[in-house]
Design an enzyme around this catalytic site. Sequence first.
Site, PDB file in Angstrom:
ATOM      1  N   LYS A   1      65.410  33.858   1.156  1.00  0.00           N
ATOM      2  CA  LYS A   1      65.469  33.699  -0.302  1.00  0.00           C
ATOM      3  C   LYS A   1      66.294  34.830  -0.930  1.00  0.00           C
ATOM      4  O   LYS A   1      67.101  34.599  -1.837  1.00  0.00           O
ATOM      5  CB  LYS A   1      64.059  33.690  -0.898  1.00  0.00           C
ATOM      6  CG  LYS A   1      63.351  32.363  -0.734  1.00  0.00           C
ATOM      7  CD  LYS A   1      64.049  31.288  -1.554  1.00  0.00           C
ATOM      8  CE  LYS A   1      63.279  29.993  -1.587  1.00  0.00           C
ATOM      9  NZ  LYS A   1      64.092  28.881  -2.145  1.00  0.00           N
TER      10      LYS A   1
ATOM     11  N   TYR B 261      61.308  34.048   5.730  1.00  0.00           N
ATOM     12  CA  TYR B 261      61.429  33.196   4.535  1.00  0.00           C
ATOM     13  C   TYR B 261      61.914  34.032   3.352  1.00  0.00           C
ATOM     14  O   TYR B 261      62.859  33.650   2.639  1.00  0.00           O
ATOM     15  CB  TYR B 261      60.078  32.549   4.201  1.00  0.00           C
ATOM     16  CG  TYR B 261      60.021  31.930   2.810  1.00  0.00           C
ATOM     17  CD1 TYR B 261      60.712  30.757   2.527  1.00  0.00           C
ATOM     18  CD2 TYR B 261      59.279  32.531   1.793  1.00  0.00           C
ATOM     19  CE1 TYR B 261      60.673  30.195   1.252  1.00  0.00           C
ATOM     20  CE2 TYR B 261      59.234  31.976   0.519  1.00  0.00           C
ATOM     21  CZ  TYR B 261      59.929  30.816   0.252  1.00  0.00           C
ATOM     22  OH  TYR B 261      59.893  30.260  -1.021  1.00  0.00           O
TER      23      TYR B 261
ATOM     24  N   GLY C 293      60.115  16.847  -3.870  1.00  0.00           N
ATOM     25  CA  GLY C 293      59.089  17.834  -3.512  1.00  0.00           C
ATOM     26  C   GLY C 293      58.100  18.085  -4.643  1.00  0.00           C
ATOM     27  O   GLY C 293      58.142  17.424  -5.694  1.00  0.00           O
ATOM     28  N   PHE C 294      57.230  19.042  -4.411  1.00  0.00           N
ATOM     29  CA  PHE C 294      56.147  19.353  -5.364  1.00  0.00           C
ATOM     30  C   PHE C 294      56.710  19.742  -6.734  1.00  0.00           C
ATOM     31  O   PHE C 294      56.456  19.079  -7.739  1.00  0.00           O
ATOM     32  CB  PHE C 294      55.275  20.458  -4.751  1.00  0.00           C
ATOM     33  CG  PHE C 294      54.312  21.131  -5.699  1.00  0.00           C
ATOM     34  CD1 PHE C 294      53.560  20.399  -6.621  1.00  0.00           C
ATOM     35  CD2 PHE C 294      54.127  22.511  -5.649  1.00  0.00           C
ATOM     36  CE1 PHE C 294      52.662  21.022  -7.481  1.00  0.00           C
ATOM     37  CE2 PHE C 294      53.226  23.148  -6.500  1.00  0.00           C
ATOM     38  CZ  PHE C 294      52.510  22.403  -7.424  1.00  0.00           C
ATOM     39  N   ILE C 295      57.492  20.815  -6.772  1.00  0.00           N
ATOM     40  CA  ILE C 295      57.977  21.304  -8.074  1.00  0.00           C
ATOM     41  C   ILE C 295      59.036  20.342  -8.624  1.00  0.00           C
ATOM     42  O   ILE C 295      59.026  19.991  -9.808  1.00  0.00           O
ATOM     43  CB  ILE C 295      58.541  22.738  -7.951  1.00  0.00           C
ATOM     44  CG1 ILE C 295      57.435  23.706  -7.495  1.00  0.00           C
ATOM     45  CG2 ILE C 295      59.151  23.197  -9.269  1.00  0.00           C
ATOM     46  CD1 ILE C 295      57.902  25.127  -7.212  1.00  0.00           C
TER      47      ILE C 295
HETATM   48  N1  LIG Z   1      55.562  26.083  -4.379  1.00  0.00           N
HETATM   49  C1  LIG Z   1      55.613  27.402  -4.594  1.00  0.00           C
HETATM   50  O1  LIG Z   1      54.591  28.066  -4.808  1.00  0.00           O
HETATM   51  C2  LIG Z   1      56.928  28.122  -4.555  1.00  0.00           C
HETATM   52  C3  LIG Z   1      56.920  29.515  -4.811  1.00  0.00           C
HETATM   53  C4  LIG Z   1      58.114  30.194  -4.794  1.00  0.00           C
HETATM   54  C5  LIG Z   1      59.293  29.518  -4.576  1.00  0.00           C
HETATM   55  N2  LIG Z   1      59.284  28.181  -4.323  1.00  0.00           N
HETATM   56  C6  LIG Z   1      60.558  27.501  -4.095  1.00  0.00           C
HETATM   57  O2  LIG Z   1      60.644  26.366  -4.951  1.00  0.00           O
HETATM   58  C7  LIG Z   1      61.375  25.335  -4.325  1.00  0.00           C
HETATM   59  C8  LIG Z   1      60.560  24.039  -4.322  1.00  0.00           C
HETATM   60  O3  LIG Z   1      59.345  24.277  -3.622  1.00  0.00           O
HETATM   61  P1  LIG Z   1      58.240  23.170  -3.421  1.00  0.00           P
HETATM   62  O4  LIG Z   1      56.944  23.874  -3.323  1.00  0.00           O
HETATM   63  O5  LIG Z   1      58.420  22.083  -4.421  1.00  0.00           O
HETATM   64  O6  LIG Z   1      58.614  22.654  -1.949  1.00  0.00           O
HETATM   65  P2  LIG Z   1      58.669  21.174  -1.337  1.00  0.00           P
HETATM   66  O7  LIG Z   1      58.765  21.341   0.143  1.00  0.00           O
HETATM   67  O8  LIG Z   1      57.573  20.348  -1.888  1.00  0.00           O
HETATM   68  O9  LIG Z   1      60.051  20.604  -1.882  1.00  0.00           O
HETATM   69  C9  LIG Z   1      61.301  20.864  -1.288  1.00  0.00           C
HETATM   70  C10 LIG Z   1      62.056  19.558  -1.187  1.00  0.00           C
HETATM   71  O10 LIG Z   1      63.367  19.838  -0.688  1.00  0.00           O
HETATM   72  C11 LIG Z   1      63.730  18.822   0.211  1.00  0.00           C
HETATM   73  N3  LIG Z   1      64.742  19.361   1.138  1.00  0.00           N
HETATM   74  C12 LIG Z   1      64.569  20.406   1.984  1.00  0.00           C
HETATM   75  N4  LIG Z   1      65.706  20.615   2.691  1.00  0.00           N
HETATM   76  C13 LIG Z   1      66.608  19.693   2.273  1.00  0.00           C
HETATM   77  C14 LIG Z   1      67.946  19.394   2.645  1.00  0.00           C
HETATM   78  N5  LIG Z   1      68.569  20.077   3.615  1.00  0.00           N
HETATM   79  N6  LIG Z   1      68.576  18.370   2.024  1.00  0.00           N
HETATM   80  C15 LIG Z   1      67.933  17.633   1.062  1.00  0.00           C
HETATM   81  N7  LIG Z   1      66.664  17.872   0.682  1.00  0.00           N
HETATM   82  C16 LIG Z   1      66.005  18.887   1.271  1.00  0.00           C
HETATM   83  C17 LIG Z   1      62.428  18.447   0.918  1.00  0.00           C
HETATM   84  O11 LIG Z   1      62.476  17.145   1.494  1.00  0.00           O
HETATM   85  C18 LIG Z   1      61.419  18.567  -0.211  1.00  0.00           C
HETATM   86  O12 LIG Z   1      61.206  17.317  -0.853  1.00  0.00           O
HETATM   87  C19 LIG Z   1      61.715  25.847  -2.931  1.00  0.00           C
HETATM   88  O13 LIG Z   1      63.001  26.410  -2.978  1.00  0.00           O
HETATM   89  C20 LIG Z   1      60.695  26.936  -2.684  1.00  0.00           C
HETATM   90  O14 LIG Z   1      61.141  27.908  -1.787  1.00  0.00           O
HETATM   91  C21 LIG Z   1      58.117  27.465  -4.319  1.00  0.00           C
END
Ligand SMILES: NC(=O)c1ccc[n+]([C@@H]2O[C@H](COP(=O)([O-])OP(=O)(O)OC[C@H]3O[C@@H](n4cnc5c(N)ncnc54)[C@H](O)[C@@H]3O)[C@@H](O)[C@H]2O)c1
Length: 313
Positions: A155, A151, A10-12
């Site tokens: 969390k 959501y 994913g992104f982060i």
């Molecule tokens: N991007 C933000 O601004 C932000 C802010 C607050 C919290 N978060 C949290 O940070 C984390 C990462 O966020 P992100 O923006 O990188 O999201 P993202 O959707 O880009 O990455 C999440 C990854 O998790 C994988 N995934 C989801 N469910 C899965 C499962 N059951 N089994 C295996 N892989 C699975 C997805 O395929 C994806 O690649 C998340 O928990 C999100 O809630 C993100």
Amino acid sequence: MNILITGGAGFIGSSLAKSLLKAKHDVSIIDHFSTFYNVERKKEQVNQIKRIGPVVVHEFDLLDEEETIVHFKNHKYDAVIHLAALPGVQPSLTNPHAYIDQDIKVTVNVLRASGISGVPHVLFGSSSSVYGNQDGPVSESFANGKVKSPYAAAKAGAESFCHAYQSLYGFKLTILRFFTVYGPWGRPDMAIPLFLTKLLNGESINIYGRHQSRDFTYIDDIVNGIALAFNQTGQSEIYNLGSGKPIRLEELIRLLMTYFPNASVVDETFRAGDVRHTWSNIEKAEKELGYVPEIGFEEGLRRTVEWAKKYHN
Ligand SMILES: NC(=O)c1ccc[n+]([C@@H]2O[C@H](COP(=O)([O-])OP(=O)(O)OC[C@H]3O[C@@H](n4cnc5c(N)ncnc54)[C@H](O)[C@@H]3O)[C@@H](O)[C@H]2O)c1
């Protein structure tokens, strides 16, 4: 250290993986390439990681409890950063059960598997959404359960399970609350990437309340914050990772207009489920982790616009 990143495609997660490889850690990721947004994009993110160094990619669904536990028993991780989740506030209003599965049940599976297999340190990627709607900067103790969306409830619930399993298994626990993360490769459903895609396609953008503000935090600062949290010395701690400098959406629009002077903006009414303001107090992370956000919003937006222009070409 041998570090597992769940959600590493994913992104982060992919940005973190690149940074940890550069710091000479052994990095594994588990990801099932969810269809929440373009799967090709996630594959591309994994290819980017592979260009930096050798990453071990395990593709399976963490909702599968047995497979998750067997995997953890067969691998010895020094630390696990759990980022796999179903993100997004608005879709959680129409599909709440998916958030219970992906954000709570998956977290429970990772926590149990970590405990059973003796992982010493579990870090959890939580969200500013656990604060609900509050005026002024929020410290870690301000989360009171009064959240605004399924959501956010998922969390907050997942955080409670983190504490329960920390107490049951005694691993070191770090909960990191991220505040609206943006930058190159930003998640395409989030405001800035969504606006940039529309503007580059010559479409108008919709805004749901110009007076809202967000504590936009540049991806590199978040990745630095996570890396610093691996050195946390307490047994169970929560940290805000934000910029500490909220930006009003009308200011975001003004800055975007400097890149896209002909942008057409449609004002819509405020949406249920959203919060009006986010604003992090980051003193705890500064003092205890040495976290200092370095990329100001104008510079971060400039880099993001530059990346988006190249990417869309
Ligand atoms: N991007 C933000 O601004 C932000 C802010 C607050 C919290 N978060 C949290 O940070 C984390 C990462 O966020 P992100 O923006 O990188 O999201 P993202 O959707 O880009 O990455 C999440 C990854 O998790 C994988 N995934 C989801 N469910 C899965 C499962 N059951 N089994 C295996 N892989 C699975 C997805 O395929 C994806 O690649 C998340 O928990 C999100 O809630 C993100």
